[in-house]
Design a protein around this motif. Structure first.
Motif, PDB file in Angstrom:
ATOM      1  N   GLY A  33       0.206  -1.478  -0.230  1.00  0.00           N
ATOM      2  CA  GLY A  33      -0.253   0.008  -0.016  1.00  0.00           C
ATOM      3  C   GLY A  33       0.807   0.901   0.158  1.00  0.00           C
ATOM      4  O   GLY A  33       0.423   2.085  -0.232  1.00  0.00           O
ATOM      5  N   TRP A  34       1.431   1.316   0.656  1.00  0.00           N
ATOM      6  CA  TRP A  34       3.112   2.537   0.801  1.00  0.00           C
ATOM      7  C   TRP A  34       3.382   2.573  -0.530  1.00  0.00           C
ATOM      8  O   TRP A  34       3.327   3.902  -1.227  1.00  0.00           O
ATOM      9  N   LEU A  35       4.223   1.590  -1.272  1.00  0.00           N
ATOM     10  CA  LEU A  35       4.663   1.772  -2.270  1.00  0.00           C
ATOM     11  C   LEU A  35       3.594   2.032  -3.547  1.00  0.00           C
ATOM     12  O   LEU A  35       4.040   2.927  -4.330  1.00  0.00           O
ATOM     13  N   ILE A  36       2.202   1.781  -3.591  1.00  0.00           N
ATOM     14  CA  ILE A  36       1.323   2.222  -4.498  1.00  0.00           C
ATOM     15  C   ILE A  36       1.067   3.380  -3.750  1.00  0.00           C
ATOM     16  O   ILE A  36       0.975   4.405  -5.226  1.00  0.00           O
ATOM     17  N   GLY A  37       1.043   3.782  -2.848  1.00  0.00           N
ATOM     18  CA  GLY A  37       0.684   5.429  -2.865  1.00  0.00           C
ATOM     19  C   GLY A  37       1.645   6.473  -3.270  1.00  0.00           C
ATOM     20  O   GLY A  37       1.926   7.393  -3.489  1.00  0.00           O
ATOM     21  N   LYS A  38       3.068   6.073  -3.179  1.00  0.00           N
ATOM     22  CA  LYS A  38       4.090   6.545  -4.086  1.00  0.00           C
ATOM     23  C   LYS A  38       3.728   6.664  -5.201  1.00  0.00           C
ATOM     24  O   LYS A  38       4.351   7.693  -5.129  1.00  0.00           O
ATOM     25  N   LEU A  39       3.819   5.934  -5.574  1.00  0.00           N
ATOM     26  CA  LEU A  39       3.349   5.886  -7.001  1.00  0.00           C
ATOM     27  C   LEU A  39       2.414   7.182  -7.715  1.00  0.00           C
ATOM     28  O   LEU A  39       2.699   7.556  -7.961  1.00  0.00           O
ATOM     29  N   PHE A  40       1.286   6.556  -7.045  1.00  0.00           N
ATOM     30  CA  PHE A  40       0.510   7.427  -7.215  1.00  0.00           C
ATOM     31  C   PHE A  40       0.350   9.301  -6.762  1.00  0.00           C
ATOM     32  O   PHE A  40      -0.005   9.514  -7.478  1.00  0.00           O
ATOM     33  N   SER A  69      -4.602  -1.047  -6.010  1.00  0.00           N
ATOM     34  CA  SER A  69      -3.621  -1.281  -4.237  1.00  0.00           C
ATOM     35  C   SER A  69      -4.699  -2.600  -4.011  1.00  0.00           C
ATOM     36  O   SER A  69      -4.128  -3.576  -4.062  1.00  0.00           O
ATOM     37  N   TYR A  70      -5.849  -2.608  -4.061  1.00  0.00           N
ATOM     38  CA  TYR A  70      -6.475  -3.442  -3.682  1.00  0.00           C
ATOM     39  C   TYR A  70      -6.649  -4.676  -4.780  1.00  0.00           C
ATOM     40  O   TYR A  70      -5.677  -6.293  -4.077  1.00  0.00           O
ATOM     41  N   GLY A  71      -6.490  -4.740  -6.120  1.00  0.00           N
ATOM     42  CA  GLY A  71      -6.157  -5.814  -6.899  1.00  0.00           C
ATOM     43  C   GLY A  71      -4.849  -6.310  -6.237  1.00  0.00           C
ATOM     44  O   GLY A  71      -4.445  -7.746  -6.306  1.00  0.00           O
ATOM     45  N   VAL A  72      -3.510  -5.717  -6.854  1.00  0.00           N
ATOM     46  CA  VAL A  72      -2.298  -6.288  -6.724  1.00  0.00           C
ATOM     47  C   VAL A  72      -1.874  -6.874  -5.080  1.00  0.00           C
ATOM     48  O   VAL A  72      -0.975  -8.113  -5.880  1.00  0.00           O
ATOM     49  N   ILE A  73      -1.775  -6.454  -4.633  1.00  0.00           N
ATOM     50  CA  ILE A  73      -2.317  -7.032  -2.631  1.00  0.00           C
ATOM     51  C   ILE A  73      -3.064  -8.287  -3.035  1.00  0.00           C
ATOM     52  O   ILE A  73      -2.230  -9.651  -2.695  1.00  0.00           O
ATOM     53  N   GLU A  74      -4.578  -8.555  -3.481  1.00  0.00           N
ATOM     54  CA  GLU A  74      -5.118  -9.691  -3.317  1.00  0.00           C
ATOM     55  C   GLU A  74      -4.669 -11.043  -5.121  1.00  0.00           C
ATOM     56  O   GLU A  74      -4.601 -11.780  -3.862  1.00  0.00           O
ATOM     57  N   ILE A  75      -3.609 -10.174  -5.595  1.00  0.00           N
ATOM     58  CA  ILE A  75      -3.087 -11.481  -5.874  1.00  0.00           C
ATOM     59  C   ILE A  75      -1.893 -12.073  -5.252  1.00  0.00           C
ATOM     60  O   ILE A  75      -1.637 -13.355  -6.009  1.00  0.00           O
ATOM     61  N   GLY A  80      -6.020  -6.852   0.912  1.00  0.00           N
ATOM     62  CA  GLY A  80      -5.993  -5.864   0.125  1.00  0.00           C
ATOM     63  C   GLY A  80      -6.911  -4.396   0.885  1.00  0.00           C
ATOM     64  O   GLY A  80      -6.474  -3.336   0.110  1.00  0.00           O
ATOM     65  N   PHE A  81      -7.706  -4.565   2.140  1.00  0.00           N
ATOM     66  CA  PHE A  81      -8.387  -4.057   2.434  1.00  0.00           C
ATOM     67  C   PHE A  81      -7.579  -2.494   2.943  1.00  0.00           C
ATOM     68  O   PHE A  81      -7.115  -1.691   3.225  1.00  0.00           O
ATOM     69  N   LEU A  82      -6.370  -3.415   3.724  1.00  0.00           N
ATOM     70  CA  LEU A  82      -5.030  -2.613   4.465  1.00  0.00           C
ATOM     71  C   LEU A  82      -4.377  -1.996   3.843  1.00  0.00           C
ATOM     72  O   LEU A  82      -3.830  -0.740   3.532  1.00  0.00           O
ATOM     73  N   ALA A  83      -4.135  -2.437   2.368  1.00  0.00           N
ATOM     74  CA  ALA A  83      -3.326  -2.108   1.181  1.00  0.00           C
ATOM     75  C   ALA A  83      -4.294  -0.661   1.391  1.00  0.00           C
ATOM     76  O   ALA A  83      -3.059   0.064   0.645  1.00  0.00           O
ATOM     77  N   VAL A  84      -5.504  -0.799   0.489  1.00  0.00           N
ATOM     78  CA  VAL A  84      -5.869   0.217   0.424  1.00  0.00           C
ATOM     79  C   VAL A  84      -5.890   1.794   1.447  1.00  0.00           C
ATOM     80  O   VAL A  84      -5.631   2.916   1.395  1.00  0.00           O
ATOM     81  N   PHE A  85      -6.042   1.742   2.811  1.00  0.00           N
ATOM     82  CA  PHE A  85      -6.083   2.621   3.493  1.00  0.00           C
ATOM     83  C   PHE A  85      -4.504   2.612   3.785  1.00  0.00           C
ATOM     84  O   PHE A  85      -4.444   4.348   3.958  1.00  0.00           O
TER      85      PHE A  85
END
Length: 242
Positions: A33-40, A69-75, A80-85
């Motif tokens: 979630g942190w990496l994806i947040g940094k990317l966006f 974020s949800y989809g990548v982490i669920e893969i 995924g919920f935590l990653a979105v947060f």
């Protein structure tokens, strides 16, 4: 779920649960979630001015970040919920004072209301189709204990150290959210284990959501107005200024 699966298989569950479900899946959810947040955050605010996403004014970027974020982490079979947060927190922190956050917030709030409306329509259809037929009298008592005792107490514990008056903490702990997310968690659990009476579990969760919607929905406005008066605020003036 780990204990239920262990009961049917007879295998040891604690080590796998602690190592995989707790440590590994939480770590991947937070880090991902942190990496994806940094990317966006970089794509939205930091790339050259002609191409940065904030220049588009399209609040759908927040929805895209959520699904991505949800989809990548669920893969990776992690939370995924935590990653979105974590993604949301990181994206906001990347440029906290930018006006584009208001546009993203407004659009996601509209999506949330639409999704809630659709979910409540489906929930109403399930109720009239017999969702609560499997309930037993003790189940209703359990729902009341959960809503009136367990949730407020756990909410107060979670607010330990939060700077607020006791009555404000109690108000936050009592109301919280409506509980419709429980449908997701129950469906997730039932997809990962076998239970003897799933209809009864659906009925318990359904009754909990129904009571929460009615009780909290009907009392939140007078409770907040009373709290405003108690704190010396004029709720009508606050509503007009907003």
């Amino acid at each position: 779920m780990a204990m239920a699966l262990a009961a049917s298989s007879g295998e040891s569950w604690f080590g796998r649960w602690l190592g995989i479900n707790v440590l590994w899946e939480i770590a991947v959810g937070v880090a991902g979630g942190w990496l994806i947040g940094k990317l966006f955050g970089w794509l939205t605010f930091r790339v050259p001015a002609e191409t940065k996403l904030a220049k588009t004014g399209d609040g759908l970027i927040a929805i895209a970040a959520t699904f991505f974020s949800y989809g990548v982490i669920e893969i990776f079979n992690c939370y995924g919920f935590l990653a979105v947060f974590i993604t949301a927190l990181t994206l906001r922190a990347s440029h906290r004072d930018h006006d584009f956050h208001v546009q993203m917030h407004d659009l996601t709030e509209q999506f949330e209301r639409l999704a809630m409306m659709i979910l409540l329509l489906l929930f109403g259809g399930a109720l009239v189709s017999g969702l609560l037929n499997a309930l037993r009298p003790m189940d209703a008592v359990l729902v009341l204990i959960l809503l009136l005792i367990v949730r407020p107490l756990t909410g107060l514990i979670a607010l330990t150290g939060f700077s607020a008056a006791k009555v404000e903490k109690l108000t936050i702990a009592f109301f919280g959210i409506r509980g419709v997310g429980s449908f997701y968690y129950l469906a997730y659990g039932l997809n990962h284990m076998d239970v003897a009476d799933p209809e009864r579990l659906w009925a318990i969760v359904g009754l909990g959501a129904l009571v929460s919607i009615l009780v909290h929905g009907l009392t939140v406005t007078p409770a907040m107005r009373w709290l405003d008066h108690r704190q010396g605020r004029d709720p009508d003036a606050i509503g007009q200024s907003q």
